[in-house]
Design an enzyme around this catalytic site. Structure first.
Site, PDB file in Angstrom:
ATOM      1  N   ASP A  76       1.310  -1.009  -0.344  1.00  0.00           N
ATOM      2  CA  ASP A  76      -0.058   0.116   0.218  1.00  0.00           C
ATOM      3  C   ASP A  76       1.041   1.137  -0.095  1.00  0.00           C
ATOM      4  OD1 ASP A  76      -2.161   1.890   0.892  1.00  0.00           O
ATOM      5  OD2 ASP A  76      -2.769   1.394   2.678  1.00  0.00           O
ATOM      6  N   ASP A 117     -19.711   3.263  19.249  1.00  0.00           N
ATOM      7  CA  ASP A 117     -19.815   4.360  17.823  1.00  0.00           C
ATOM      8  C   ASP A 117     -21.779   4.155  16.982  1.00  0.00           C
ATOM      9  OD1 ASP A 117     -18.511   6.261  15.943  1.00  0.00           O
ATOM     10  OD2 ASP A 117     -16.734   6.022  17.285  1.00  0.00           O
ATOM     11  N   ASP A 127     -12.839  -5.125   3.694  1.00  0.00           N
ATOM     12  CA  ASP A 127     -12.273  -5.654   4.793  1.00  0.00           C
ATOM     13  C   ASP A 127     -12.743  -5.913   5.572  1.00  0.00           C
ATOM     14  OD1 ASP A 127      -9.585  -6.060   3.081  1.00  0.00           O
ATOM     15  OD2 ASP A 127      -8.940  -3.452   3.089  1.00  0.00           O
ATOM     16  N   HIS A 152     -18.399   8.240  11.089  1.00  0.00           N
ATOM     17  CA  HIS A 152     -18.214   8.285  12.179  1.00  0.00           C
ATOM     18  C   HIS A 152     -17.352   6.707  12.744  1.00  0.00           C
ATOM     19  CE1 HIS A 152     -16.285   8.639  16.220  1.00  0.00           C
ATOM     20  NE2 HIS A 152     -15.770  10.872  15.373  1.00  0.00           N
ATOM     21  N   ASN A 166      -2.474  -6.685   2.285  1.00  0.00           N
ATOM     22  CA  ASN A 166      -2.265  -6.527   1.002  1.00  0.00           C
ATOM     23  C   ASN A 166      -3.364  -5.745  -0.005  1.00  0.00           C
ATOM     24  OD1 ASN A 166       0.623  -6.516   1.972  1.00  0.00           O
ATOM     25  ND2 ASN A 166       0.367  -8.803   1.697  1.00  0.00           N
ATOM     26  N   ALA A 253     -12.898  10.524  28.435  1.00  0.00           N
ATOM     27  CA  ALA A 253     -10.752  10.690  28.481  1.00  0.00           C
ATOM     28  C   ALA A 253     -10.966  10.642  30.106  1.00  0.00           C
ATOM     29  CB  ALA A 253     -10.996  11.242  27.560  1.00  0.00           C
ATOM     30  N   SER A 308     -10.508  10.923  17.431  1.00  0.00           N
ATOM     31  CA  SER A 308     -11.594  10.527  17.526  1.00  0.00           C
ATOM     32  C   SER A 308     -10.801   9.220  16.530  1.00  0.00           C
ATOM     33  CB  SER A 308     -12.700  10.566  16.274  1.00  0.00           C
ATOM     34  OG  SER A 308     -13.901  11.101  17.146  1.00  0.00           O
TER      35      SER A 308
END
Length: 611
Positions: A76, A117, A127, A152, A166, A253, A308
């Site tokens: 990549d 989320d 993927d 999001h 890959n 947090a 985020s």
């Protein structure tokens, strides 16, 4: 291998035991009371080790392995090495040494990361296939997290645990882990009660880690209670520190039991939008490559910013640690992440997360032997479809006005792996009479290139050696001008629950396949050996225009080198490796010489090329 004998066994007795098993003494380490011996082959070594372990005179016998750091570079171009980065680059993986930590583990499917989320939009993003372990929608008490899902959550989930294969643009920080998608809100925001409900559900249904990329300046007893509940059940919890660029505690947090995560830029400094302060536990890269549910109307991959995207980095690395040692407690994982954090130049409690350092703090090291760069996926030629944000494999006839982009291929070898050079070669329609066109990562096709073909050559180096490999040859450039679309605005640097990032890259149109020229290949096999009298062996081959693949195989040398030169003696490519040496090149018709050097052993050389 290394052999330790019991007390009372002298050198003469040890030598006889080794000789009986076909072993040869190499050296002794008297201070450690061990002897280093070698066998003539892998099979003989295995048999001898079993024989040694069965002898009453032997305390133990073990392989004498090579210890060295290893790196992995996915196929990549957005995964940079120190000398390159396309489309902003997936620099967060290299900054945190995660690509090296993948040699220890790429994750385990038994480790589940809960993404609290806005749900998941996986359509067209292959993927995610097989990555989702379970789902729960707190908003309607169903398992459907895709209907009306926000974007999001897809960004965040991709950073934590997108599968590695890959393919262009993929790989989360824990690609072998599985994801639990818990929908607790929309792109417009999340109620703290829903967040608390989602966290307790995840804790009750097997998640070892939870990521919460949302927050508020107001604390909540309800959320604190849910955090205490989940943490008490052994969960590691990461949360975004917020994007207000201030020392202003943000929750969850700043809550006890939560790893608050600030963001750093690719220079290692604080990201411009990130909150900071002693209430923040760790920093992590933001601006990470991830899955986009819609890039101007179609799914794809591009960088995304904001804390985020920093928080799931920590969640993913925590997943790696638990994948290697499932018996670790959440407190031990937190201590490993925090005690091994690297210094930063702004206020956070511990520093920037580092995957390899966290493994080291737990006693794990890279198990791979030292090696020169070894190519595992051949580089392919790409074409840009929206500036350097979007690119696709070139599968159609290249046109004047398009921008070709090099893909470095996939590699493994001792760290750091560096893309040391790229060269574009312009050839005639048959692939012969080639000349250097550019050494930049990309090449804009000019009107004067009509009728020409192209290939590029990538050289990857490390401290052990250097390997050069060529891409395939393109079709002849068409004369019709087909300029790449103008780039759209960059993605929003700071995704948050209140506003989704603005789409930027444009996906490529479906490529139309084209027939390749009819070719025939030949395979030439050579067997020989290197010794003190003949330290160099050379073999001349006659090939037609096109790609040539050479593989050098051997067992008893620590490493060998293979060099390719033209009939004038000019070196075209070289590679060195401790096992099979692979050397690929695109050649014009003619005579070429392959030369083998570097050891004392027998070998075979197979060359597959055009007739």
């Amino acid at each position: 291998m290394i052999v330790s004998y019991k007390h009372g066994i002298g050198a003469a007795a040890a030598l006889k035991i080794e000789a009986d098993l076909g072993l040869h003494f190499v050296k002794g380490l008297p201070d450690l009371r061990v002897r280093v011996v070698e066998a003539g082959s892998i099979d003989q070594a295995k048999q001898a080790r079993a024989g040694l372990q069965g002898r009453p005179e032997v305390a133990y016998a073990e392989p004498d392995v090579i210890l060295a750091l290893q790196d992995n570079v996915p196929n990549d171009p957005s995964f940079p090495t120190p000398n390159s980065a396309i489309g902003g680059g997936a620099w967060g993986w290299t900054m945190t040494h995660t690509t090296q930590a993948w040699d220890i583990t790429t994750g385990s499917s038994s480790v589940v990361i809960a993404i609290l989320d806005t749900g998941l939009k996986p359509s067209g993003l292959a993927d995610f296939d097989g990555q989702v372990a379970s789902t729960w929608n707190v908003l309607n008490n169903t398992t459907d997290v895709t209907t009306n899902a926000g974007t999001h959550g897809t960004y965040v989930a991709g950073i934590a645990g997108l599968a590695i294969g890959n393919n262009l643009g993929n790989a989360g920080f824990c690609p072998g882990c599985r994801l639990m998608i818990v929908r607790v809100g929309t792109d417009g925001g999340i109620y703290l009660s829903d967040a608390a409900a989602g966290l307790t559900w995840a804790a009750d249904h097997g998640a070892r880690i939870a990521n919460m990329s949302f927050g508020s300046t107001s604390d909540s007893t309800t959320l604190q209670t849910a955090i205490s509940y989940a943490h008490g059940k052994g969960m590691v919890i990461a949360a975004a520190a917020g994007n207000a660029n201030c020392d202003c505690p943000t929750y969850p947090a700043a809550d006890p039991g939560v790893i608050g995560v600030a963001g750093v830029s690719n220079s290692g400094s604080k990201a411009g939008d990130s909150n900071f302060g002693s209430w923040v536990a760790l920093a992590a890269p933001e601006g990470n490559m991830t899955a986009w549910p819609s890039i101007n109307g179609a799914p794809g991959y591009a960088p995304i910013g904001g804390t985020s995207s920093a928080s799931p980095v920590v969640a993913g690395i925590a997943g790696l640690l638990l994948s290697k040692n499932a018996s670790l407690t959440n407190t031990q994982v937190e201590q490993a992440l925090e005690s091994s954090a690297q210094p930063v130049n702004f206020s956070v409690q511990h520093g920037r997360v580092d995957a390899l350092a966290a493994f080291s703090s737990l006693g794990f090291s890279d198990p791979q032997p030292a090696s020169a760069p070894v190519n595992t996926v051949r580089p392919q030629m790409l074409v840009e479809t929206n500036g350097d944000w979007n690119y696709q494999p070139l599968t159609a006839v290249p046109q004047v006005g398009q921008v070709l982009l090099r893909d470095q291929g996939a590699w493994t070898g001792s760290a750091p792996l560096i893309v040391a050079g790229v060269s574009w070669e312009r050839c005639d329609a048959s692939g012969a009479n080639c000349a250097l066109a550019s050494t930049a990562p990309r090449y804009a096709i000019q009107a004067t290139d009509a009728g020409s073909t192209f290939y590029f050559v990538v050289t990857v180096t490390n401290a052990v050696g250097s390997t050069t490999i060529a891409s395939g040859l393109s079709s002849s450039v068409g004369a019709t001008s087909s300029s790449s679309p103008s780039p759209s605005p960059s993605p929003s640097p700071s995704p948050s629950p209140s506003a989704s990032p603005s789409p930027s890259p444009t996906p490529a149109p479906s490529p139309s396949p084209f027939p390749g020229p009819a070719t025939s290949t030949q395979t030439l096999a050579f067997s020989s050996s290197l010794n003190a009298g003949n330290p160099i062996r050379s073999f001349t081959v006659t090939v037609g225009s096109g790609s040539a693949h050479a593989q050098l195989s051997f067992t008893k040398c620590s490493s060998l080198s293979l060099t390719l030169a033209n009939s004038s003696g000019t070196t075209l490519a070289t590679a060195t490796a401790p096992s099979a040496v692979v050397l690929d090149a695109t050649l014009a018709s003619g005579n070429y010489v392959y030369t083998v050097t570097g050891g004392k052993c027998s070998f075979t050389l197979d060359v597959t090329a055009q007739k």
